[in-house]
Design a protein around this motif. Sequence first.
Motif, PDB file in Angstrom:
ATOM      1  N   LEU A  37       1.279  -1.236  -0.135  1.00  0.00           N
ATOM      2  CA  LEU A  37       0.254  -0.220   0.055  1.00  0.00           C
ATOM      3  C   LEU A  37       1.163   1.340  -0.235  1.00  0.00           C
ATOM      4  O   LEU A  37       0.542   2.661  -0.623  1.00  0.00           O
ATOM      5  N   THR A  38       2.082   0.840   0.682  1.00  0.00           N
ATOM      6  CA  THR A  38       3.062   2.204   0.913  1.00  0.00           C
ATOM      7  C   THR A  38       2.937   2.435  -0.305  1.00  0.00           C
ATOM      8  O   THR A  38       3.953   3.267  -0.462  1.00  0.00           O
ATOM      9  N   ARG A  41       1.430   4.248  -3.043  1.00  0.00           N
ATOM     10  CA  ARG A  41       0.817   5.729  -2.556  1.00  0.00           C
ATOM     11  C   ARG A  41       1.483   6.161  -2.785  1.00  0.00           C
ATOM     12  O   ARG A  41       1.942   7.620  -4.404  1.00  0.00           O
ATOM     13  N   LEU A  44       1.639   7.050  -7.164  1.00  0.00           N
ATOM     14  CA  LEU A  44       0.287   7.618  -7.240  1.00  0.00           C
ATOM     15  C   LEU A  44       0.444   8.826  -7.100  1.00  0.00           C
ATOM     16  O   LEU A  44       0.685  10.088  -8.218  1.00  0.00           O
ATOM     17  N   ILE A  45       1.634   9.040  -6.107  1.00  0.00           N
ATOM     18  CA  ILE A  45       2.356  10.841  -5.894  1.00  0.00           C
ATOM     19  C   ILE A  45       2.863  10.912  -7.034  1.00  0.00           C
ATOM     20  O   ILE A  45       3.125  12.327  -7.671  1.00  0.00           O
ATOM     21  N   ALA A  68      -5.311   3.521  -8.304  1.00  0.00           N
ATOM     22  CA  ALA A  68      -5.818   3.164  -6.586  1.00  0.00           C
ATOM     23  C   ALA A  68      -6.239   1.692  -6.449  1.00  0.00           C
ATOM     24  O   ALA A  68      -5.816   1.039  -5.858  1.00  0.00           O
ATOM     25  N   ASN A  72      -3.892  -1.109  -5.441  1.00  0.00           N
ATOM     26  CA  ASN A  72      -4.493  -1.469  -3.571  1.00  0.00           C
ATOM     27  C   ASN A  72      -4.955  -2.887  -3.834  1.00  0.00           C
ATOM     28  O   ASN A  72      -4.849  -3.380  -3.031  1.00  0.00           O
TER      29      ASN A  72
END
Lengths: 184, 123
Positions: A37-38, A41, A44-45, A68, A72
Amino acid sequence: MGRSPVPPAGPRRGGPVGAAGHSGTPPLFHRVMDASLTEVRQALIDLRARFDGRVDSDALGRLELVLAEILNNIALHGAGTGESAAAARPGSVTVHLSVTSHGGGLACAVIDDGAPLPAECLVTADRMPAPEIAAMNAGGFGWYIIRDLTQSLFYFRENTLNVLCFHIPGPSAGRGGQVRAGVG
Amino acid sequence: MAFTIEDIADGVVVRVCDARLDAAQAIHFKDRLRDVVGRNGPLILLDLGKVDFMDSSGLGAILAIRRALPRTHRMELAALTPNVDRVFRLTRMDTVFTIHETAPAGTPRPVRNGGTQPLDGLA
């Protein structure tokens, strides 16, 4: 599982591909990452940073949401059935993500070496339950969102790999993204 | 996941200070919000004005809290940014909440409030 699908190229290919000084070049984004998940993230950033201001902001928002949900899902379920399997083997799934702006929209491919995608993910009923019931379920929205916002969504399993490709339409054509095959 | 809490006439405004309400944060968010709900109310007005990205896990966390509300309580939402608004509309969850354009200003909580508020003002 142990075999890696593609030579493990430096996982952080964060460096701009076709970015600096090539403002006329369609932006690209490529990332190889562990399915966590990290990592999702962060990808996506970074994706947003790459495309922001260079593609339609609404399309970029739709892309980020769809990715996402897909990524995920791989992070949570890609290691096998049941949460215990995922917990027991963190980081055991590798994901390759590619995005390019294309024909006014965004073309994406997501490849992972996790467990096969259950067929029902792609073929479940088009209708959500009534809102109040869906609200009480408090979940089950992910694939609905994916199907709603994508075009030309297709999936295949190739040996040990899941390959999922789709298109996010640009601002004009086909907005709304509803899969109304054959209409119009 | 950081919140600030402000008192309003019939409850509290909970301002979410993070830009992303995503799967990596959802469980943490849910635990903290549940704690806030347990000690405040009856109105829990969730100000999402600083959240510029939310996925279905973030939505699921909000819905799980709503489902677990005491009968006396209600949850409303305010200041949805475009990406957050999209998720509510796509899933039709915009129809199960009262959604305000903007969140009212309330009275900020002091960081220490009776010594039982580890969350308040926590960054």
